[in-house]
Design an enzyme around this catalytic site. Structure first.
Site, short mmCIF file in Angstrom:
data_model
loop_
_atom_site.label_atom_id
_atom_site.label_comp_id
_atom_site.label_asym_id
_atom_site.label_seq_id
_atom_site.Cartn_x
_atom_site.Cartn_y
_atom_site.Cartn_z
N GLN A 136 0.84 -1.20 0.00
CA GLN A 136 0.00 0.00 0.00
C GLN A 136 0.88 1.26 0.00
OE1 GLN A 136 -3.12 0.75 -0.37
NE2 GLN A 136 -2.97 2.90 0.24
N GLU A 137 1.99 1.20 0.73
CA GLU A 137 2.86 2.38 0.85
C GLU A 137 3.65 2.64 -0.43
OE1 GLU A 137 2.95 4.50 3.21
OE2 GLU A 137 1.96 3.51 4.89
N SER A 138 4.27 1.59 -0.99
CA SER A 138 5.26 1.84 -2.05
C SER A 138 5.17 0.88 -3.23
CB SER A 138 6.66 1.70 -1.45
OG SER A 138 6.88 0.33 -1.09
N TYR B 107 -7.20 3.45 3.00
CA TYR B 107 -5.93 2.77 3.34
C TYR B 107 -6.21 1.42 4.01
CZ TYR B 107 -1.22 2.36 5.39
OH TYR B 107 0.04 1.93 5.74
#
Ligand code: GLU
Length: 475
Positions: A312-314, A439
């Site tokens: 999800q972040e990168s 998220y």
């Protein structure tokens, strides 16, 4: 002496008569008991279900699934324990209830006119649509007249009943009924081209599409079908009445909505490109980083959850950068990295370690009374938006009469942090509160697919549904 012997004999036969009478009375008593009284006397509610992601499976924390959780709540409501019989096909499920081997069937069953002749149905707990699905990229039929391949559905299913009705309008309609395959098998057969079409309930579809994004919807066959528990009509209706009370309680308390949130809340939207890209990356890009996730997860975290956060972040890009200054695999800010003693944010091992420790710090701040899975979801939201803003949203939730310990209620209030009329009353002020909601939904979806790809033995490709104890099968 003889007298004594006769007396003893006489006493013994009297004793036998008394025991016999007591036995007969007890037996008569059991026969007079209602179905519900018998269940309470035995202390056990027996359900029959089928294995699948929407019904019953053995997950990381033991038995799970929407039907299992719902039935476990009903057993609790009755004050008895739950025993589960798992059957491979719909015929097995129905005959188990009919033979009195189970007290009810909880198996994602649709209420249909034919079934209603034979079974009592509880109040419905979910509405679904039925879709005809095919493999993306192939010819897209818009109605039954346009099918150009084999249509297969489960034998004895509500889908087979629907097709019989459709046959009145589409005389050429033909199909095959299988009692060998489960919903998951049908879906896989479409994906591997051994079948062209099947019918599927929309709740099953929302889950299956995460694993098989190429599953495409041709058209809707039926709308607003109702799922419910089935009871044999041979039994009296005492258990059925108790179930009606139970469902009314589950509705009013919000617990039914909470259960729906657990299993389906994060699946409302479907993004074909995103899901396909994720599945590809999980098999090509992720494996090289798994050792780092495992070593940073240690005993108390699940490496697959950390990996889901990292995606999800990168998108598992160790060199990822954002204009706001966050960087690396876990997109840490400079102050957070410094605080965690991370020297290079672009080093994937260090970044994952930093993210894991930061997530652990947040987990420690979340009140222990919040139950799983809400506990983890709140922590994920705080990881994204900051603990202070999560607290603000929980306070707002309470102020509006919601439950600040339930994600389903907090999720509804987080977006209010964007509106001045609400954030002006909060301690930490404005936040883009819709982002943590998105998220958490995304991380939950990624995490589920990773659990499916990498089971507890960590062998890629094994389906966790296969772990179910074969002794629980009814053949
Ligand atoms: N709802 C279906 C039925 O009652 C079963 C679920 C499925 O086959 O997808 O027959």
């Amino acid at each position: 002496m003889l007298n004594k012997l006769q007396n003893r004999k006489c006493n013994r036969s009297r004793f036998v008569i008394i025991m016999l009478t007591a036995y007969i009375l007890a037996a008569c008593n059991t026969n007079n008991q209602t179905h519900l009284q018998k269940i309470k006397a035995k202390g056990e509610l027996r359900i029959v279900t089928r294995q699948g992601p929407t019904t019953y499976f053995i997950g990381g924390n033991g038995p799970s699934g929407f039907e299992y959780d719902l039935a476990a709540r009903f057993a609790e409501f009755l004050g008895v324990s739950l025993s589960v019989i798992s059957s491979d096909d719909l015929d097995g499920i129905m005959s188990t209830v009919n033979a009195g081997k189970a007290d009810l069937a909880a198996a994602g069953l649709t209420i249909t006119p034919e079934r209603e002749k034979l079974y009592h149905f509880s109040p419905p707990y979910q509405n679904i649509d039925v879709k005809l699905v095919f493999k993306q990229g192939k010819y897209w039929p818009r109605n039954f007249d346009q099918l150009d391949g084999k249509l297969t559905v489960l034998a004895q299913s509500s889908h087979a009943e629907l097709l019989l009705q459709q046959k009145k309008h589409y005389a050429m309609l033909s199909w095959h009924e299988s009692n060998q395959l489960a919903v998951e098998d049908l879906v896989e057969s479409i994906v591997d081209d051994s079948l062209s079409y099947t019918l599927i309930d929309s709740n099953d579809l929302s889950l299956q599409r995460r694993y098989h994004p190429e599953l495409a919807i041709a058209f809707t066959v039926a709308k607003d079908q109702q799922l419910a528990w089935a009871f044999s009509r041979k039994d009296d209706d005492s258990l059925y009445q108790a179930a009606t009370e139970f469902f009314s309680f589950m509705q009013k308390s919000g617990d039914l909505a909470q259960l729906q949130e657990i299993y389906y809340g994060h699946l409302k939207t479907f993004d074909y490109v995103g899901s396909t890209r994720f599945l590809q990356a999980a098999q090509t890009r992720l494996p090289q980083f798994i050792p780092f996730f495992k070593s940073s997860a240690k005993q108390n975290l699940d490496w697959k959850l950390l990996a889901a956060i990292a995606y999800q972040e990168s998108h598992w890009n160790p060199k990822a950068k954002s204009p706001t200054g966050v960087r690396g695999m876990m997109m840490l800010t400079l102050p957070t990295a410094k605080h965690l003693g991370i020297k290079s944010r672009l080093d994937p091992k260090q970044s994952i370690e930093g993210g894991a420790r930061y997530f652990e710090q947040i987990l420690k701040k979340i009140p222990k009374r919040i139950k799983e899975p809400d506990f983890t979801w709140m922590a994920l939201a705080a990881y994204n938006v900051g603990f202070g803003h999560l607290e603000d949203a929980r306070i707002l939730t309470q102020f509006q009469g919601g439950d600040p310990d339930k994600w389903i209620d907090v999720k509804e209030r987080l977006p209010l942090l964007r509106q001045r009329k609400w954030y002006k009353f909060t301690r930490h002020g404005y936040a883009r509160g819709d982002e943590p909601v998105q998220y958490v939904d995304n991380v939950r979806r990624y995490y589920e697919v990773l659990k499916w790809l990498y089971d507890d033995d960590e062998k890629p490709g094994d389906n966790p549904l296969e772990e179910i104890n074969p002794e629980q099968q009814v053949n």
